[in-house]
Design a protein around this motif. Structure first.
Motif, mmCIF file in Angstrom:
data_model
loop_
_atom_site.group_PDB
_atom_site.id
_atom_site.type_symbol
_atom_site.label_atom_id
_atom_site.label_comp_id
_atom_site.label_asym_id
_atom_site.label_seq_id
_atom_site.Cartn_x
_atom_site.Cartn_y
_atom_site.Cartn_z
ATOM 1 N N ALA A 115 0.853 -1.166 0.000
ATOM 2 C CA ALA A 115 0.000 0.000 0.000
ATOM 3 C C ALA A 115 0.895 1.224 0.000
ATOM 4 C CB ALA A 115 -0.909 0.009 1.224
ATOM 5 N N VAL A 116 0.529 2.216 -0.774
ATOM 6 C CA VAL A 116 1.324 3.435 -0.822
ATOM 7 C C VAL A 116 1.221 4.175 0.505
ATOM 8 C CG1 VAL A 116 1.755 5.569 -2.065
ATOM 9 C CG2 VAL A 116 0.942 3.567 -3.297
ATOM 10 N N PHE A 117 0.015 4.221 1.061
ATOM 11 C CA PHE A 117 -0.194 4.807 2.382
ATOM 12 C C PHE A 117 -0.821 3.762 3.292
ATOM 13 C CE2 PHE A 117 0.009 8.547 -0.299
ATOM 14 C CZ PHE A 117 0.727 9.459 0.476
ATOM 15 N N GLY A 118 -0.209 3.527 4.451
ATOM 16 C CA GLY A 118 -0.776 2.671 5.485
ATOM 17 C C GLY A 118 -1.107 3.542 6.680
ATOM 18 N N LEU A 119 -2.401 3.662 7.012
ATOM 19 C CA LEU A 119 -2.855 4.664 7.965
ATOM 20 C C LEU A 119 -3.651 4.072 9.118
ATOM 21 C CD1 LEU A 119 -4.321 7.259 5.405
ATOM 22 C CD2 LEU A 119 -1.940 7.080 6.195
ATOM 23 N N GLY A 120 -3.689 4.793 10.212
ATOM 24 C CA GLY A 120 -4.572 4.464 11.319
ATOM 25 C C GLY A 120 -4.377 5.448 12.454
ATOM 26 N N ASP A 121 -5.475 6.016 12.925
ATOM 27 C CA ASP A 121 -5.402 6.765 14.183
ATOM 28 C C ASP A 121 -5.731 5.758 15.272
ATOM 29 O OD1 ASP A 121 -6.213 8.355 16.540
ATOM 30 O OD2 ASP A 121 -5.851 10.039 15.188
ATOM 31 N N THR A 122 -4.689 5.269 15.919
ATOM 32 C CA THR A 122 -4.831 4.163 16.872
ATOM 33 C C THR A 122 -4.839 4.639 18.319
ATOM 34 O OG1 THR A 122 -2.435 3.821 16.775
ATOM 35 C CG2 THR A 122 -3.803 2.504 15.289
ATOM 36 N N GLY A 123 -5.001 5.956 18.526
ATOM 37 C CA GLY A 123 -5.019 6.495 19.878
ATOM 38 C C GLY A 123 -6.304 7.219 20.202
ATOM 39 N N ASN A 124 -7.384 6.831 19.510
ATOM 40 C CA ASN A 124 -8.701 7.434 19.747
ATOM 41 C C ASN A 124 -8.700 8.939 19.499
ATOM 42 O OD1 ASN A 124 -10.488 5.179 20.848
ATOM 43 N ND2 ASN A 124 -8.673 5.019 22.160
ATOM 44 N N GLY A 125 -7.830 9.403 18.626
ATOM 45 C CA GLY A 125 -7.778 10.813 18.288
ATOM 46 C C GLY A 125 -8.392 11.098 16.932
ATOM 47 N N SER A 126 -7.962 12.194 16.314
ATOM 48 C CA SER A 126 -8.468 12.591 15.006
ATOM 49 C C SER A 126 -7.298 12.996 14.127
ATOM 50 C CB SER A 126 -9.453 13.760 15.145
ATOM 51 O OG SER A 126 -9.992 14.118 13.889
ATOM 52 N N SER A 127 -7.177 12.368 12.959
ATOM 53 C CA SER A 127 -6.070 12.622 12.048
ATOM 54 C C SER A 127 -6.588 13.086 10.697
ATOM 55 C CB SER A 127 -5.210 11.367 11.896
ATOM 56 O OG SER A 127 -4.580 11.039 13.127
ATOM 57 N N THR A 128 -5.680 13.646 9.888
ATOM 58 C CA THR A 128 -6.077 14.304 8.640
ATOM 59 C C THR A 128 -5.219 13.831 7.475
ATOM 60 O OG1 THR A 128 -6.777 16.284 9.846
ATOM 61 C CG2 THR A 128 -6.342 16.535 7.505
ATOM 62 N N PHE A 129 -5.893 13.565 6.356
ATOM 63 C CA PHE A 129 -5.239 13.154 5.116
ATOM 64 C C PHE A 129 -5.853 14.009 4.010
ATOM 65 C CE2 PHE A 129 -4.657 10.303 1.430
ATOM 66 C CZ PHE A 129 -3.381 9.804 1.631
ATOM 67 N N GLU A 130 -5.144 15.069 3.585
ATOM 68 C CA GLU A 130 -5.791 16.015 2.680
ATOM 69 C C GLU A 130 -4.838 16.523 1.598
ATOM 70 O OE1 GLU A 130 -7.257 19.360 4.875
ATOM 71 O OE2 GLU A 130 -5.267 19.990 5.558
ATOM 72 N N ASN A 131 -5.472 16.855 0.481
ATOM 73 C CA ASN A 131 -4.764 17.394 -0.674
ATOM 74 C C ASN A 131 -3.628 16.457 -1.096
ATOM 75 O OD1 ASN A 131 -4.897 19.683 -2.503
ATOM 76 N ND2 ASN A 131 -2.810 20.113 -1.847
ATOM 77 N N VAL A 132 -4.031 15.232 -1.452
ATOM 78 C CA VAL A 132 -3.075 14.180 -1.818
ATOM 79 C C VAL A 132 -3.375 13.704 -3.230
ATOM 80 C CG1 VAL A 132 -2.229 11.873 -1.279
ATOM 81 C CG2 VAL A 132 -2.747 13.472 0.574
ATOM 82 N N TYR A 133 -2.329 13.581 -4.043
ATOM 83 C CA TYR A 133 -2.469 13.120 -5.430
ATOM 84 C C TYR A 133 -1.904 11.724 -5.581
ATOM 85 C CZ TYR A 133 -1.984 12.832 -10.503
ATOM 86 O OH TYR A 133 -2.067 12.425 -11.811
ATOM 87 N N LEU A 134 -2.763 10.800 -6.019
ATOM 88 C CA LEU A 134 -2.379 9.422 -6.334
ATOM 89 C C LEU A 134 -2.968 9.058 -7.694
ATOM 90 C CD1 LEU A 134 -3.018 7.989 -2.780
ATOM 91 C CD2 LEU A 134 -0.851 7.733 -4.001
ATOM 92 N N GLY A 135 -2.882 9.991 -8.612
ATOM 93 C CA GLY A 135 -3.557 9.837 -9.892
ATOM 94 C C GLY A 135 -2.796 9.106 -10.967
ATOM 95 N N ASP A 136 -1.545 8.729 -10.714
ATOM 96 C CA ASP A 136 -0.761 8.043 -11.749
ATOM 97 C C ASP A 136 -0.953 6.532 -11.723
ATOM 98 O OD1 ASP A 136 0.095 10.520 -12.486
ATOM 99 O OD2 ASP A 136 2.118 10.326 -11.669
ATOM 100 N N GLY A 137 -1.497 5.990 -10.624
ATOM 101 C CA GLY A 137 -1.917 4.604 -10.574
ATOM 102 C C GLY A 137 -0.797 3.581 -10.494
ATOM 103 N N SER A 138 -1.179 2.330 -10.813
ATOM 104 C CA SER A 138 -0.223 1.217 -10.764
ATOM 105 C C SER A 138 -0.530 0.247 -11.885
ATOM 106 C CB SER A 138 -0.306 0.492 -9.420
ATOM 107 O OG SER A 138 -1.540 -0.199 -9.296
#
Length: 314
Positions: A115-138
């Motif tokens: 996976a290009v991005f592996g994510l998780g807010d694992t501390g019961n908080g709030s996280s942000t993933f914004e303005n990200v380009y993954l348009g070239d694909g695989s």
């Protein structure tokens, strides 16, 4: 571009195996195994005073991991994977992290699971993933070795906001965020995002309270065919003010998975009905509609980056 054969409901079995494999492999590989090769977000540094972003160049054959920890921000980075066999993984775990103004440039051709991005807010908080380009694909490496754009760990128990994300032509899911539904229960909000021509699914959620809003999904004759929005058990999840234009190539909305139903509440949304009516419901699943239409016109929402340079220049 050669088109991947249209996927059908018979894809459920390999997708289940993929989910289990990613869980066991901790999304891409054991962090301990890559500790010596990993680069922390803090260590990467920042752009020079006369630049608005930093380019991280990945060499041919290199597989680099970049780690983002609790409270850290990873922003204004162009990850250049244009070299043959180059790939990178950005992992963000812990709590209250931010990934912003980031792009991956180059069509990934490694041919192994990850996976290009592996994510998780694992501390019961709030996280942000914004303005990200993954348009070239695989490239299409097949069921066992396909690339995922964004993977959310089952241990995710907080909240992640996805906003202004552009994901296109990935061979194993665009935003794959259904795994927390069966474990951590963390919520996902996908807002003002665009996904197109990805195999298996585009927006994949399942934990109660998760939603997709103000977003578009497009399937045309470029890339791969997959479900537009897949709502896994248990739900309920919301789909609101979306344009889902699948052009008869796959389901617009799929509720339920692995023999379990789910609930999708759909409002102020247009979706295509050309593929078996546009909706698939497993036994026990519900798709509740309010003010919906069947004349979708997918578009890139305002603020979504349309190129790698567009994402990092904000």
């Amino acid at each position: 571009m050669a088109q991947n054969p249209r996927t059908t409901e018979n894809d459920t079995a390999p997708e289940t195996r993929r989910n289990s494999r990613l869980t066991r492999r901790n999304y891409v590989r054991s962090l301990a195994a890559v500790a010596t090769a990993a680069t922390s977000a803090a260590a990467i540094g920042t752009a020079t005073a006369d630049e608005s972003y930093e380019t991280i160049e990945i060499s041919s054959g290199e597989d680099r991991t970049i780690e983002v920890g609790s409270g850290e921000t990873f922003e204004n980075k162009l990850i250049d994977c244009t070299a043959s066999g180059a790939r990178a993984t950005v992992t963000a775990y812990g709590s209250d992290w931010t990934i912003r103004n980031v792009a991956v440039k180059g069509r990934l051709d490694v041919g192994k699971p990850g996976a290009v991005f592996g994510l998780g807010d694992t501390g019961n908080g709030s996280s942000t993933f914004e303005n990200v380009y993954l348009g070239d694909g695989s490239t299409n490496a097949g069921h066992a070795t396909a690339e995922t754009a964004v993977w959310v760990t089952p241990e995710h128990n907080g909240h992640i906001d996805f906003k202004h994300v552009n994901v296109q032509e990935f061979s194993d899911n665009a935003i794959y965020a259904s795994a927390p539904a069966g474990k951590g229960g963390g919520t996902i909000h996908i807002d003002e995002c665009f996904a197109a021509n990805c195999r298996v699914s585009h927006f994949r959620i399942g934990s109660a309270g998760s939603k997709v809003t103000n977003s578009s999904v497009l399937l045309d004759d470029n890339g791969y065919d997959g479900r537009a929005v897949w709502v896994w058990s248990p739900g309920p999840c919301e789909i609101e003010n979306c344009q889902i234009e699948t052009n008869g190539r796959h389901y617009a909305i799929n509720a339920g998975a692995n023999g379990s139903g789910s609930t999708a509440n759909v409002s102020n949304t247009d979706y295509d009905t050309g593929f078996h009516g546009g909706i698939k419901k497993l036994p026990g699943a519900e798709v509740n509609e309010n003010d919906v239409g069947n004349d979708p016109e997918a578009f890139v929402p305002d603020g979504v980056p349309t190129s790698a340079e567009d994402a990092v220049s904000n």
